[in-house]
Design a protein around this motif. Structure first.
Motif, PDB file in Angstrom:
ATOM      1  N   ARG A 349      -6.646 -28.777   2.086  1.00 31.47           N
ATOM      2  CA  ARG A 349      -6.422 -30.149   1.613  1.00 31.47           C
ATOM      3  C   ARG A 349      -6.484 -31.068   2.828  1.00 31.47           C
ATOM      4  NH1 ARG A 349      -1.359 -29.382  -2.657  1.00 31.47           N
ATOM      5  NH2 ARG A 349      -2.449 -27.989  -4.106  1.00 31.47           N
ATOM      6  N   MET A 350      -7.697 -31.366   3.220  1.00 26.44           N
ATOM      7  CA  MET A 350      -7.912 -32.155   4.417  1.00 26.44           C
ATOM      8  C   MET A 350      -7.466 -33.601   4.208  1.00 26.44           C
ATOM      9  SD  MET A 350      -9.307 -30.380   6.887  1.00 26.44           S
ATOM     10  CE  MET A 350     -10.251 -28.884   7.195  1.00 26.44           C
ATOM     11  N   ASP A 398     -16.786 -30.641  -1.029  1.00 27.31           N
ATOM     12  CA  ASP A 398     -16.174 -29.944   0.085  1.00 27.31           C
ATOM     13  C   ASP A 398     -14.911 -30.689   0.515  1.00 27.31           C
ATOM     14  OD1 ASP A 398     -16.586 -27.946   2.468  1.00 27.31           O
ATOM     15  OD2 ASP A 398     -16.133 -29.885   3.374  1.00 27.31           O
ATOM     16  N   PRO A 399     -13.801 -29.979   0.778  1.00 28.69           N
ATOM     17  CA  PRO A 399     -12.550 -30.666   1.144  1.00 28.69           C
ATOM     18  C   PRO A 399     -12.692 -31.574   2.358  1.00 28.69           C
ATOM     19  CG  PRO A 399     -12.121 -28.376   0.590  1.00 28.69           C
ATOM     20  CD  PRO A 399     -13.605 -28.536   0.616  1.00 28.69           C
ATOM     21  N   THR A 400     -13.507 -31.165   3.334  1.00 30.35           N
ATOM     22  CA  THR A 400     -13.713 -32.012   4.513  1.00 30.35           C
ATOM     23  C   THR A 400     -14.390 -33.318   4.109  1.00 30.35           C
ATOM     24  OG1 THR A 400     -13.881 -30.084   5.950  1.00 30.35           O
ATOM     25  CG2 THR A 400     -14.811 -32.140   6.771  1.00 30.35           C
ATOM     26  N   GLU A 401     -15.421 -33.211   3.265  1.00 28.78           N
ATOM     27  CA  GLU A 401     -16.133 -34.416   2.848  1.00 28.78           C
ATOM     28  C   GLU A 401     -15.270 -35.296   1.952  1.00 28.78           C
ATOM     29  OE1 GLU A 401     -19.971 -33.349   1.267  1.00 28.78           O
ATOM     30  OE2 GLU A 401     -20.801 -33.338   3.309  1.00 28.78           O
ATOM     31  N   ASN A 406     -12.303 -40.290   1.326  1.00 26.35           N
ATOM     32  CA  ASN A 406     -11.042 -41.011   1.117  1.00 26.35           C
ATOM     33  C   ASN A 406     -10.766 -41.967   2.263  1.00 26.35           C
ATOM     34  OD1 ASN A 406      -9.953 -40.155  -1.416  1.00 26.35           O
ATOM     35  ND2 ASN A 406      -9.515 -38.145  -0.528  1.00 26.35           N
ATOM     36  N   ALA A 407     -11.041 -41.514   3.489  1.00 28.13           N
ATOM     37  CA  ALA A 407     -10.836 -42.381   4.646  1.00 28.13           C
ATOM     38  C   ALA A 407     -11.769 -43.583   4.594  1.00 28.13           C
ATOM     39  CB  ALA A 407     -11.054 -41.589   5.932  1.00 28.13           C
ATOM     40  N   SER A 408     -13.031 -43.380   4.187  1.00 28.08           N
ATOM     41  CA  SER A 408     -13.966 -44.506   4.064  1.00 28.08           C
ATOM     42  C   SER A 408     -13.475 -45.496   3.024  1.00 28.08           C
ATOM     43  CB  SER A 408     -15.355 -43.983   3.679  1.00 28.08           C
ATOM     44  OG  SER A 408     -15.908 -43.197   4.700  1.00 28.08           O
ATOM     45  N   GLY A 651     -12.696 -17.965  -4.587  1.00 27.78           N
ATOM     46  CA  GLY A 651     -13.024 -18.313  -5.961  1.00 27.78           C
ATOM     47  C   GLY A 651     -13.137 -19.806  -6.187  1.00 27.78           C
ATOM     48  N   ARG A 652     -12.396 -20.604  -5.409  1.00 27.00           N
ATOM     49  CA  ARG A 652     -12.424 -22.050  -5.605  1.00 27.00           C
ATOM     50  C   ARG A 652     -13.494 -22.708  -4.739  1.00 27.00           C
ATOM     51  NH1 ARG A 652      -5.950 -23.631  -5.579  1.00 27.00           N
ATOM     52  NH2 ARG A 652      -5.398 -22.594  -7.529  1.00 27.00           N
ATOM     53  N   SER A 653     -13.439 -22.462  -3.437  1.00 27.08           N
ATOM     54  CA  SER A 653     -14.350 -23.143  -2.524  1.00 27.08           C
ATOM     55  C   SER A 653     -15.608 -22.343  -2.252  1.00 27.08           C
ATOM     56  CB  SER A 653     -13.629 -23.423  -1.191  1.00 27.08           C
ATOM     57  OG  SER A 653     -13.219 -22.204  -0.577  1.00 27.08           O
ATOM     58  N   GLY A 654     -15.659 -21.077  -2.661  1.00 24.78           N
ATOM     59  CA  GLY A 654     -16.800 -20.234  -2.339  1.00 24.78           C
ATOM     60  C   GLY A 654     -18.026 -20.542  -3.183  1.00 24.78           C
ATOM     61  N   THR A 655     -19.171 -20.183  -2.639  1.00 26.47           N
ATOM     62  CA  THR A 655     -20.428 -20.368  -3.361  1.00 26.47           C
ATOM     63  C   THR A 655     -20.659 -19.200  -4.309  1.00 26.47           C
ATOM     64  OG1 THR A 655     -21.680 -19.237  -1.641  1.00 26.47           O
ATOM     65  CG2 THR A 655     -21.425 -21.611  -1.419  1.00 26.47           C
TER      66      THR A 655
END
Length: 926
Positions: A349-350, A398-401, A406-408, A651-655
């Motif tokens: 949770r970035m 992607d959590p980073t994106e 959110n910052a933008s 399972g959540r973030s994986g391809t």
């Protein structure tokens, strides 16, 4: 696939045929769809007509063949031999009874294996394949089984293509090996239109069952389910036969060994009984039949299969979906976990906490409105991004994106994904090797601009200038580069993830770059962003469990080494100063250097690592004899996940590619779940060994009556009839064995070192404990009961006990006493087998209610066999008196107590040797 047909009309649903290679506008017309996809209501209507997007099984009924296999495994063959032997010498009732036993066992085994197969197949409900589609004009995720012709797919790197589709825009690299056998990915683009080529070679089509390895595109579905190319191939193919797991193979070998020993013993004792002991040939054959039947552990194979299936279902409820039964066995011996950091050790949770530009550093919500570099950086973060915040189910991407977007938004930038897509001219996706991503976008004034984000060490060397406070590029001096490096290191040491963001304006008349090398040059640095991803609260306890269990944890991450070190220290993976190896340093190592590093370095972190590095590390650890669990989530992680003993996908973030390549999928992406899975694997394996001990312990008391009869030359009448033996084997043994497969974890389970890969499931100490300790005690007690009844009735060796003699009723009671004594010993064995090391008190005598129900059932059945006249007549039993029952009453306690004493002595001995070792004295044994 050279013989595949030219592009031709395809059936997409009843009554609809179209040419997938015709002009896109015509294809959309024929599919009654548009570039914005279908409405949800229309998709549901089409699903009724086209049917679910799944491959249907063909090839007829399978169960008759599977049932037939239950009659031909080695233990069943042994019983067939016994039945044939009994029939050949004229004892037809025994032969018929053995055949009945074979049928009952086969039916039981068949039911259990069907239950196990259904349990594994049901796991698909935990991990439905998902697909990104445009529904109601918005991107959303649906289950792949719900795709219909006319849906517009959004295909991204790592996605599995779930239907045959025609590209509408974009370009992607696709792995077609599932259909064509070609290992190299093929480029597919909406701009490449092919019509006079085989369907699979059309460069504007993608097919179900293939995977996207690079790029992003949108495509309209024209075929689903059995109408796809994969469905056509599946219709021509036979289902691949399921391989046995290593555990099942080991047990099958043990079964053949038991069969061989039994046949040799039976064949050897017929001449011994006839010539040496003076038995008649008929009595010798009865003895041989009893010997064969007594050595057959009938419930062994189905109970093991069921125990593995139960373990798999239990893991799924804990968040670990294991895709094959054999993985449960492997989990129990895992001794190295190679784990990623983001999302596995951390919450994934970035949140952007610090933005640094040439004007200084601040939090996004405290930024100055007139900061020009900050405004450019906010626009770049929103443009070089594929996440979206406006999805009804929450932020997607992607959590980073998502954190950058959110910052933008906090900085006042519009983050409408449709507007972003309209302005985008090209994208160079994130590459783990390059550690950066770029897009080429057009701003409101018509200026074409490159936006780049990525790891600072990947972006800064490509920057020649930095945007100053006035919005003008100024040269990046060596002093400024040093200051930036120090800033990045300082933030990484605090456990923050740092990215650099840059841009470049394309000159007037400059063509849009075709590759990333042309685009990502002479960049202007806009600034850096520092994000926090806090560790998961449950990970420290899981790490402690791993260390106590002798499991080594190695962190392999794409993050900065200092960030990884800080997180590893926070969760307890590292205690001192770990050795941090970057990808560049790893590339310079030869195999011997890497082997030495892995062997001699306890605390190790691989930072800025590529997927190729994961594969190399997995190979090195496996070559050294370790059992490796490797986590991964990207498409490029697939080789390492396949190579590891246990590939663990997110399972959540994986391809989709990572999930398909893995052995186990974490539905919660949580490291603690890996530890729970290893504990469950150890528990299942321990329970398998427990009921193997339980089943094998009965061989000795079952064979002993026939040995006593033969070696006495018939002076001692047969203490147990073959029919009584069959009733014991079939009626009273199976349910407690099944219950032992559900035993709770033994205390200290995760404080034991991992099991060695080479350790067999059936070991010599297990056999000694079963056959020569528990088995001998139970056999002695059973024979004591037999002798007690006969001697009390006045019998002496050699006295006749046949029907019509005065001692015949006493003889029937005596054989019944042997049967009851064996059941009582069986109860004691069940409690003794519940623990291998600990005392029964430590796990609780009543902590396995299934075992108590199983024992209650066998007691009720025993009472029926002893006291119901029809069963008395069938099995040759007789009612027992109260004094006889009192004689047998302490048997369970004697058997269990003897083993409890044995385990206490072993624990005391081990404790004494441990104390000696801690004092520095020589250790006598291990």
């Amino acid at each position: 696939m050279g013989g595949c047909p030219m592009a031709e009309a395809v059936d997409v649903e009843p009554g609809v045929r179209l040419d997938p290679t015709e002009r896109v506008d015509l294809l959309l017309r024929d599919l009654r769809s548009s570039r914005s996809g279908l409405t949800t209501r229309e998709a549901q209507r089409r699903l009724v007509h086209a049917g679910p997007n799944e491959l249907r099984r063909r090839g007829g009924l399978k169960w008759p063949g599977e049932l037939a296999q239950q009659f031909t495994h080695p233990l069943a063959l042994l019983l067939w031999a016994a039945a044939g032997l009994a029939w050949a010498v004229g004892i037809e009732p025994v032969a018929i009874a053995i055949v009945v036993v074979i049928v009952i066992n086969a039916a039981f085994a068949f039911v259990q294996e069907q239950h196990a197969e259904k349990a594994v197949e049901a796991l698909a409900a935990y991990l439905p394949m998902r697909a990104k589609v445009l529904r109601d004009g918005r991107a959303s995720e649906v289950e792949a089984i719900e795709l219909v012709p006319g849906d517009v797919l959004v295909i991204e790197e790592g996605d599995r293509v779930s239907a045959d589709a025609r590209l509408l825009d974009g370009g992607i690299e696709v792995d077609l090996s599932a259909l064509t056998g070609e290992s190299m990915p093929a480029f597919r683009s909406a701009d490449l239109v092919d019509s006079r080529v085989p369907l699979l070679h059309a460069r504007d089509l993608v097919f179900s069952g293939t995977t996207c390895t690079e790029g992003e595109a949108r495509a309209v579905v024209f075929a689903t389910g059995m109408h796809t190319e994969l469905g056509r191939i599946a219709a021509l193919s036979e289902r691949v036969k399921k391989d046995d797991s290593p555990l099942e193979t080991q047990v099958r070998r043990v079964a053949w060994l038991i069969a061989l020993i039994s046949v040799l013993l039976g064949a050897a004792f017929i001449p011994v009984a006839t010539l040496g002991a003076g038995l008649s040939f008929l009595n010798a054959v009865i003895f041989a039949v009893g010997l064969l039947v007594g050595n057959v552990p009938e419930g062994l194979l189905p109970v093991i299969t069921l125990a593995l299936a139960i373990g798999v279902r239990g893991l799924a409820r804990r968040g670990a979906v294991v895709k094959r039964l054999s993985a449960v066995e492997t989990l129990g011996s895992t001794d190295v976990i190679c784990t990623d950091k983001t999302g596995t050790l951390t919450e994934n949770r970035m949140r952007v906490t610090i933005i640094s530009t040439a004007t200084g550093s601040s939090a996004p919500d405290r930024a100055s409105p007139g900061d020009v570099p900050l405004a450019h950086l906010a626009i770049a973060m929103a443009a070089c991004n594929n996440a979206r915040l406006d999805d009804p189910g929450g932020a997607v991407g992607d959590p980073t994106e998502i954190a950058l977007l959110n910052a933008s938004a906090e900085l006042g930038v519009q983050v409408d994904p449709d507007d972003r897509q309209r302005r985008r001219r090209r994208q160079f996706h994130f590459d783990p090797a390059r550690k950066r991503m770029s897009t080429i976008d057009e701003d409101t004034d018509g200026q074409i601009r490159v936006h780049t984000k990525g790891a600072p060490e990947a972006v800064l060397p490509r920057c020649t200038h930095e945007l100053d406070a006035g919005g003008h590029p100024r040269p990046l001096t060596p002093q400024r580069r040093t200051a930036l490096d120090e800033l990045v290191d300082a933030q990484a040491q605090r456990g923050l993830r740092v990215l650099a963001v840059a841009e470049r304006d394309l000159a007037t008349g400059e063509n849009i770059p075709e590759d990333h090398e042309q685009a990502e040059r002479d960049l202007v640095l806009l600034g850096t962003t520092a994000m926090i991803d806090p560790p998961r609260a449950e990970v420290p306890d899981a790490v402690v469990n791993c260390h106590e269990a002798g499991i080594r944890i190695i962190v392999i991450t794409g993050d900065h080494g200092l960030t990884a070190t800080a997180i590893a220290a926070q969760v307890g993976i590292t205690r001192d100063e770990p050795v941090v190896v970057t990808d560049d340093q790893l590339d310079q190592m030869n195999e011997n250097d890497l082997d030495k590093l892995l062997r001699e370095t306890t605390e190790l972190i691989f930072a800025r690592s590529s997927p190729e590095a994961k594969l190399r590390i997995a190979d090195a650890l496996r070559d050294a004899g370790h059992v490796v669990a490797m986590t991964g989530d990207g498409a490029n992680d697939a080789p390492a996940l396949r190579r590891a003993d246990i590939g663990v996908a997110m399972g959540r973030s994986g391809t989709d590619v990572a999930r398909e390549a893995s052995t186990m999928v974490l539905t919660d992406d949580n490291f603690a779940t890996i530890t729970e899975a290893i504990q469950a694997g150890r528990q299942v394996y321990d329970n398998i060994r427990k009921f193997i001990v339980y089943i094998f312990a009965h061989a000795t008391p079952e064979v002993t009556p026939f040995l006593v009869f033969a070696l006495s030359g018939g002076a001692i009448p047969l203490p147990l009839s073959v029919l009584q033996l069959l009733a014991f084997d079939v009626g009273t043994e199976t349910l407690p064995a099944l219950a032992l497969g559900r035993e709770p974890a033994e205390p200290g389970l995760m404080r034991r070192p991992p099991r060695k890969r080479s350790e067999p499931v059936v070991t010599a100490p297990m056999l000694l404990r079963a056959w020569l300790f528990l088995g001998v005690i139970a056999a002695v007690l059973a024979m004591a009961g037999f002798c007690y009844v006969l001697l009390t009735a006045g019998w002496r060796p050699g006295a006749p006990t046949a029907p019509g003699t005065p001692l015949h009723h006493a003889y029937l009671q005596a054989t019944t006493m042997t049967f009851l004594g064996m059941v009582a010993g069986q109860i004691g064995t069940a409690f003794a087998a519940r623990t291998e090391h600990a005392s029964l008190r430590s796990i609780g005598a009543l902590s396995n209610p299934l075992l108590l129900w199983g024992i209650a059932f066998e007691l009720l059945l025993t009472v029926a066999i002893i006291y119901l006249p029809p069963l008395q007549e069938l099995l040759g039993t007789a009612a027992l008196t109260p004094d006889m029952l009192a004689f047998v009453l302490p048997y369970p306690v004697i058997v269990w107590g003897a083993d409890e004493l044995r385990r206490w002595l072993l624990r005391r001995r081990k404790h004494r040797f441990t104390e000696d070792a801690n004092r520095g004295r020589p250790v006598e044994c291990q």
